[in-house]
Design a protein around this motif. Structure first.
Motif, PDB file in Angstrom:
ATOM      1  N   PRO A  52       0.819  -1.219   0.000  1.00  0.00           N
ATOM      2  CA  PRO A  52       0.000   0.000   0.000  1.00  0.00           C
ATOM      3  C   PRO A  52       0.856   1.274   0.000  1.00  0.00           C
ATOM      4  O   PRO A  52       0.537   2.241  -0.687  1.00  0.00           O
ATOM      5  CB  PRO A  52      -0.815  -0.105   1.286  1.00  0.00           C
ATOM      6  CG  PRO A  52      -0.866  -1.546   1.587  1.00  0.00           C
ATOM      7  CD  PRO A  52       0.441  -2.098   1.099  1.00  0.00           C
ATOM      8  N   VAL A  57      -0.771   4.665  -0.651  1.00  0.00           N
ATOM      9  CA  VAL A  57      -1.835   4.541   0.344  1.00  0.00           C
ATOM     10  C   VAL A  57      -1.200   4.584   1.726  1.00  0.00           C
ATOM     11  O   VAL A  57      -0.299   3.795   2.028  1.00  0.00           O
ATOM     12  CB  VAL A  57      -2.617   3.219   0.154  1.00  0.00           C
ATOM     13  CG1 VAL A  57      -3.673   3.061   1.223  1.00  0.00           C
ATOM     14  CG2 VAL A  57      -3.229   3.167  -1.229  1.00  0.00           C
ATOM     15  N   ILE A  59      -1.366   3.920   5.570  1.00  0.00           N
ATOM     16  CA  ILE A  59      -2.065   3.133   6.580  1.00  0.00           C
ATOM     17  C   ILE A  59      -1.902   3.853   7.904  1.00  0.00           C
ATOM     18  O   ILE A  59      -0.796   3.971   8.427  1.00  0.00           O
ATOM     19  CB  ILE A  59      -1.491   1.703   6.689  1.00  0.00           C
ATOM     20  CG1 ILE A  59      -1.489   1.008   5.339  1.00  0.00           C
ATOM     21  CG2 ILE A  59      -2.237   0.905   7.728  1.00  0.00           C
ATOM     22  CD1 ILE A  59      -2.842   0.786   4.738  1.00  0.00           C
ATOM     23  N   THR A  69      -3.013  -4.718   8.947  1.00  0.00           N
ATOM     24  CA  THR A  69      -2.601  -4.790   7.547  1.00  0.00           C
ATOM     25  C   THR A  69      -1.648  -5.957   7.319  1.00  0.00           C
ATOM     26  O   THR A  69      -1.757  -6.674   6.324  1.00  0.00           O
ATOM     27  CB  THR A  69      -1.923  -3.475   7.123  1.00  0.00           C
ATOM     28  OG1 THR A  69      -2.804  -2.398   7.430  1.00  0.00           O
ATOM     29  CG2 THR A  69      -1.613  -3.461   5.656  1.00  0.00           C
TER      30      THR A  69
END
Length: 87
Positions: A52, A57, A59, A69
């Motif tokens: 990610p 992205v 987290i 995750t």
């Protein structure tokens, strides 16, 4: 260079824990045994946290977010590995 080492030091135990928990979650008699599940979990946990970030992205959630995750990544890798082993 230093941040990569810290990243590995922090996520190594998270990946190991994710691999340990992913074994029973994916159900089965641990066809890769405990060491295999831990190793695949570590790889999956790393991929679950790193992928990610590679795509931009973020987290959030600190340790809990990273753990969840990593667990999702570990479960995914274990499922894929078990499907490949069955084939």
């Amino acid at each position: 260079m230093g941040s990569e080492i810290i990243f590995l030091i922090v996520f190594l135990p998270i990946g190991l824990a994710a691999g340990y928990l992913a074994g029973p979650i994916t159900k089965g008699k641990r066809p890769f045994e405990l060491i295999g599940d831990l190793t695949l979990g570590m790889i999956g946990g790393f991929m679950g946290v790193w992928l990610p970030a590679a795509f931009g992205v973020i987290i959030s959630g600190g340790f809990i977010g990273a753990s969840v995750t990593a667990l999702i990544g570990a479960v995914t890798i274990l499922i894929i590995a078990r499907l490949i082993k069955r084939a």
